[in-house]
Design a protein around this motif. Structure first.
Motif, PDB file in Angstrom:
ATOM      1  N   MET A 276      -2.779-134.084-168.058  1.00  0.00           N
ATOM      2  CA  MET A 276      -2.440-133.268-168.759  1.00  0.00           C
ATOM      3  C   MET A 276      -3.392-132.115-167.465  1.00  0.00           C
ATOM      4  O   MET A 276      -3.081-131.414-167.191  1.00  0.00           O
ATOM      5  CB  MET A 276      -2.018-132.644-170.116  1.00  0.00           C
ATOM      6  CG  MET A 276      -1.206-133.539-170.434  1.00  0.00           C
ATOM      7  SD  MET A 276       0.214-133.105-169.615  1.00  0.00           S
ATOM      8  CE  MET A 276       1.648-133.572-171.055  1.00  0.00           C
ATOM      9  N   ALA A 277      -4.553-132.878-167.439  1.00  0.00           N
ATOM     10  CA  ALA A 277      -5.542-131.723-167.122  1.00  0.00           C
ATOM     11  C   ALA A 277      -5.349-132.110-165.917  1.00  0.00           C
ATOM     12  O   ALA A 277      -5.978-131.061-165.013  1.00  0.00           O
ATOM     13  CB  ALA A 277      -7.669-132.237-167.251  1.00  0.00           C
ATOM     14  N   VAL A 278      -5.167-133.127-165.425  1.00  0.00           N
ATOM     15  CA  VAL A 278      -5.432-133.697-163.856  1.00  0.00           C
ATOM     16  C   VAL A 278      -3.739-133.298-163.444  1.00  0.00           C
ATOM     17  O   VAL A 278      -4.191-132.264-161.921  1.00  0.00           O
ATOM     18  CB  VAL A 278      -5.313-135.538-163.116  1.00  0.00           C
ATOM     19  CG1 VAL A 278      -5.229-135.092-162.259  1.00  0.00           C
ATOM     20  CG2 VAL A 278      -5.941-135.878-163.820  1.00  0.00           C
ATOM     21  N   ARG A 279      -3.022-133.034-163.968  1.00  0.00           N
ATOM     22  CA  ARG A 279      -1.413-132.201-163.591  1.00  0.00           C
ATOM     23  C   ARG A 279      -1.458-130.711-163.429  1.00  0.00           C
ATOM     24  O   ARG A 279      -1.209-129.924-162.329  1.00  0.00           O
ATOM     25  CB  ARG A 279      -0.398-132.953-164.103  1.00  0.00           C
ATOM     26  CG  ARG A 279      -0.111-134.636-164.782  1.00  0.00           C
ATOM     27  CD  ARG A 279       0.464-134.522-165.850  1.00  0.00           C
ATOM     28  NE  ARG A 279       1.788-135.861-165.844  1.00  0.00           N
ATOM     29  CZ  ARG A 279       1.177-137.059-166.688  1.00  0.00           C
ATOM     30  NH1 ARG A 279       0.832-136.602-168.649  1.00  0.00           N
ATOM     31  NH2 ARG A 279       1.605-137.813-166.164  1.00  0.00           N
ATOM     32  N   ALA A 280      -2.460-130.123-164.472  1.00  0.00           N
ATOM     33  CA  ALA A 280      -2.380-128.350-164.281  1.00  0.00           C
ATOM     34  C   ALA A 280      -3.503-128.187-163.837  1.00  0.00           C
ATOM     35  O   ALA A 280      -3.049-126.969-162.871  1.00  0.00           O
ATOM     36  CB  ALA A 280      -2.424-128.665-166.665  1.00  0.00           C
ATOM     37  N   GLY A 281      -4.424-129.254-163.095  1.00  0.00           N
ATOM     38  CA  GLY A 281      -5.291-128.877-162.849  1.00  0.00           C
ATOM     39  C   GLY A 281      -4.898-128.840-161.371  1.00  0.00           C
ATOM     40  O   GLY A 281      -5.389-127.539-160.667  1.00  0.00           O
ATOM     41  N   ALA A 282      -4.628-129.666-160.692  1.00  0.00           N
ATOM     42  CA  ALA A 282      -3.104-129.718-159.529  1.00  0.00           C
ATOM     43  C   ALA A 282      -2.144-128.107-158.774  1.00  0.00           C
ATOM     44  O   ALA A 282      -2.114-128.152-158.326  1.00  0.00           O
ATOM     45  CB  ALA A 282      -2.623-131.349-159.358  1.00  0.00           C
ATOM     46  N   CYS A 283      -2.231-127.261-159.967  1.00  0.00           N
ATOM     47  CA  CYS A 283      -1.653-126.631-160.091  1.00  0.00           C
ATOM     48  C   CYS A 283      -2.261-125.126-160.085  1.00  0.00           C
ATOM     49  O   CYS A 283      -1.069-124.421-159.913  1.00  0.00           O
ATOM     50  CB  CYS A 283      -0.175-126.319-161.463  1.00  0.00           C
ATOM     51  SG  CYS A 283       0.975-127.776-161.267  1.00  0.00           S
ATOM     52  N   VAL A 284      -2.837-124.935-160.181  1.00  0.00           N
ATOM     53  CA  VAL A 284      -3.499-123.876-160.644  1.00  0.00           C
ATOM     54  C   VAL A 284      -4.774-123.466-159.623  1.00  0.00           C
ATOM     55  O   VAL A 284      -5.919-125.204-159.101  1.00  0.00           O
ATOM     56  CB  VAL A 284      -4.434-123.500-162.138  1.00  0.00           C
ATOM     57  CG1 VAL A 284      -5.310-121.809-162.103  1.00  0.00           C
ATOM     58  CG2 VAL A 284      -2.985-123.373-162.802  1.00  0.00           C
ATOM     59  N   ALA A 285      -5.180-123.082-158.864  1.00  0.00           N
ATOM     60  CA  ALA A 285      -6.364-122.682-158.407  1.00  0.00           C
ATOM     61  C   ALA A 285      -6.408-120.996-157.691  1.00  0.00           C
ATOM     62  O   ALA A 285      -6.141-120.637-157.670  1.00  0.00           O
ATOM     63  CB  ALA A 285      -6.145-123.669-156.485  1.00  0.00           C
ATOM     64  N   VAL A 286      -8.565-121.963-157.417  1.00  0.00           N
ATOM     65  CA  VAL A 286      -8.896-120.376-157.066  1.00  0.00           C
ATOM     66  C   VAL A 286      -9.154-120.193-155.690  1.00  0.00           C
ATOM     67  O   VAL A 286      -9.388-121.203-154.415  1.00  0.00           O
ATOM     68  CB  VAL A 286     -10.527-120.664-157.682  1.00  0.00           C
ATOM     69  CG1 VAL A 286     -10.589-119.255-156.823  1.00  0.00           C
ATOM     70  CG2 VAL A 286     -10.540-120.229-158.717  1.00  0.00           C
ATOM     71  N   ALA A 339      -3.375-129.299-171.774  1.00  0.00           N
ATOM     72  CA  ALA A 339      -4.337-129.444-170.832  1.00  0.00           C
ATOM     73  C   ALA A 339      -5.908-129.295-172.150  1.00  0.00           C
ATOM     74  O   ALA A 339      -5.557-128.026-172.827  1.00  0.00           O
ATOM     75  CB  ALA A 339      -4.343-128.997-169.707  1.00  0.00           C
ATOM     76  N   PRO A 340      -7.068-129.601-172.027  1.00  0.00           N
ATOM     77  CA  PRO A 340      -7.467-128.980-172.647  1.00  0.00           C
ATOM     78  C   PRO A 340      -8.601-128.348-171.591  1.00  0.00           C
ATOM     79  O   PRO A 340      -8.613-128.081-170.654  1.00  0.00           O
ATOM     80  CB  PRO A 340      -8.615-130.216-172.970  1.00  0.00           C
ATOM     81  CG  PRO A 340      -8.056-131.718-172.231  1.00  0.00           C
ATOM     82  CD  PRO A 340      -6.862-131.049-171.280  1.00  0.00           C
ATOM     83  N   LEU A 341      -8.513-127.084-172.847  1.00  0.00           N
ATOM     84  CA  LEU A 341      -9.305-125.600-171.895  1.00  0.00           C
ATOM     85  C   LEU A 341     -10.512-125.515-171.234  1.00  0.00           C
ATOM     86  O   LEU A 341     -11.450-124.999-170.654  1.00  0.00           O
ATOM     87  CB  LEU A 341      -9.229-124.250-172.741  1.00  0.00           C
ATOM     88  CG  LEU A 341      -7.786-124.351-173.536  1.00  0.00           C
ATOM     89  CD1 LEU A 341      -7.975-123.636-175.073  1.00  0.00           C
ATOM     90  CD2 LEU A 341      -7.042-123.316-172.878  1.00  0.00           C
TER      91      LEU A 341
END
Length: 536
Positions: A276-286, A339-341
């Motif tokens: 889930m961290a990989v999936r969620a991380g791919a959706c949010v960026a700086v 996703a882990p915070l």
């Protein structure tokens, strides 16, 4: 006299002799029809009873079990009788007056009595069970106080059967958990309630044994039973449960799969959490190009998933969005929630939760992203993220950007310690008053801390001086009666006088406020007396 004639007598009695002629046997020229009818019915009743054959006597019930707990002090026993005899007013919503609401003090009295491990007086058990039958919120404390004799009575009275349903295992004694043979026999042959109780007891003392027992029959259990059993793993959840929960992700029941995924996401080190961290991380960026609203700093960009593939569904993502909700935002919220915070710090440049929450989010995704972080903080019991999402209690709209509702704020507060929780709510009330505080006060420990109690009383006093409708604050006043520290009673004496009504005040509001504060003081002093009577 035949059965048909008996029915004629009953029918005539129901309709009245003026509307129906009594049967011939119930008619007499020298007596009035009603008298003759009743005489005939009395004679027939004796005749019918005389013709009955004596039934075999029912076996005597087993004696009630002994309750080894110490008896109540005499003063506390008398107080319990008064609390159980009280009934809500029947005035239809008029003034409550200055008298305390005794039924609302019963739950607190039961909590204190259970803390001292007192046994209920036998003569109070029927009234106690009647009170618990009418109030489900009262049942856990009432049945604990009533003890084993309540279950004995519940087996004799159909109206009290709820006590058997509310008690794990229906009041059946569980085998010693060290007796593996009897434990396994009860698990394989026991009733559902007994098995749930057994699994819960094992989970509290030997989590691995409970999991192994559940795994031994998992494939043969019904879907609804698998869901209930799986829910018991919330207690003492550890990484050792991950292999079993991973297998449950392939369950044929969607609800079971969803529960397994939720439990795995609460384990930050699980493989599902990593996926889930990989999936969620791919959706949010700086975005560091300085394209936020002010044009002078980084912001967060969101690219929600375009599909919900089979692997996402296996990991608990529900593909079908609720009515009125966009599919992509629905999938995105589930990924971020699971996703882990801890992964966001690394993903977003080593920033703290406060710094991450403060970043603007482009394209109107801020509410969706922060709401998902709120749910993740509650699920993972992450106090640092809860603080960041709550924000300062004095902030505009009384919360951080993720606290989109009072319900969300209340859940976030519940992850904090009791003292910190009370301080935040006290700050909220000091800055924003009581109009939105009721739900937040409900998550604060009882009795309220001194700062929280002072904030509530001060806000009530301000509302009174402003000429506000006292009925608008009846809910908070009721909470104060139950939750304010009894030691605050003396400090409230100055609020008992009827205030001078301002020109814009509600007519008669001053009298209502005076009554409400008088009732509050009286209730606090009564609560102090209750505690003293229960002291050993």
């Amino acid at each position: 006299m035949s059965a048909t004639l008996w029915e004629d007598l009953v029918t005539t009695a129901l309709l009245g002799t003026d509307r129906r002629t009594p049967p011939p046997s119930a008619s007499a020229p020298d007596r009035e029809a009603p008298v003759a009818l009743l005489d005939a019915a009395a004679a027939e009743t004796v005749r019918r009873r005389a013709g009955l054959r004596p039934a075999r006597p029912a076996p005597r019930p087993e004696p009630a079990p002994e309750d080894p707990r110490p008896p109540l002090p005499a003063a506390a026993a008398r107080r319990l009788a008064l609390l159980l005899a009280d009934r809500p007013g029947v005035s239809g919503g008029g003034r409550r007056g200055t008298a305390p609401d005794l039924m609302e003090l019963l739950p607190q009295w039961l909590t204190l009595a259970n803390a001292h491990h007192y046994a209920s007086p036998p003569e109070a058990l029927p009234a106690l069970l009647d009170a618990a039958r009418g109030r489900t919120d009262l049942r856990p404390a009432a049945l604990t106080f009533a003890g084993p004799r309540a279950l004995w009575l519940a087996r004799l009275n159909q109206e009290w059967r709820f006590a058997l349903r509310a008690t794990p295992g229906g009041g059946t004694a569980l085998p010693h958990l060290e007796d593996t043979e009897k434990v396994r026999q009860l698990w394989q042959e026991g009733l559902f309630a007994e098995r749930v109780s057994l699994l819960g007891a094992l989970r509290a003392q030997a989590p691995a044994t409970a999991r192994e027992l559940l795994a031994s029959t998992w494939s043969t259990e019904r879907a609804e039973d698998r869901l209930m059993f799986l829910d018991s793993l919330r207690k003492n959840l550890t990484a050792e449960d991950e292999p079993f929960l991973e297998q449950a992700l392939a369950d044929r029941s969607r609800n079971v799969r969803a529960t397994a995924a939720e439990l795995l996401s609460a384990l930050p080190g699980s493989a599902l959490a990593a996926r889930m961290a990989v999936r969620a991380g791919a959706c949010v960026a700086v975005d560091r190009t300085g394209t936020d609203r002010a044009g002078d700093g980084p912001s967060l960009t969101v690219e929600a998933p375009h599909e919900c593939d089979a692997s996402m569904e296996r990991d608990g993502v529900i593909a079908k969005a609720p009515a009125g909700r966009g599919e992509r935002s629905w999938w995105f919220g589930q990924l971020v929630e699971a996703a882990p915070l801890a992964t966001w710090r690394e993903r977003l440049g080593g920033r703290t939760p406060e710094e991450i929450v403060a970043l603007p989010v482009t394209d109107d995704w801020q509410a969706e992203l922060h709401a998902a972080w709120c749910r993740a903080a509650v699920r993972q019991r992450d106090a640092a993220w809860s603080r960041a999402l709550l924000g300062a209690p004095s902030a505009p709209e009384a919360g951080g950007p993720g606290a989109v509702s009072l319900a969300e704020r209340a859940k976030l507060l519940d992850t904090l310690g009791a003292e910190e929780r009370a301080d935040w709510v006290a700050g909220f009330i000091a800055a924003h008053g009581l109009s939105e505080a009721f739900q937040l006060l409900g998550v604060c420990a009882v009795p309220w801390s001194a700062p929280l109690g002072r904030a509530v009383v001060d806000a009530l006093n301000i509302a009174r001086d402003a000429g506000s409708y006292p009925w608008s604050f009846s809910g908070v006043m009721g909470l104060a009666e139950r939750c304010l520290d009894p030691s605050e009673a003396n400090r409230l004496d100055g609020l008992l006088a009827i205030p001078e009504e301002a020109e814009n005040a509600s007519p008669g509001a001053g009298g209502y406020w005076a009554e409400a504060f008088q009732r509050l003081v009286t209730t606090l002093r009564l609560r102090a007396a209750l505690a003293a009577e229960l002291s050993p």
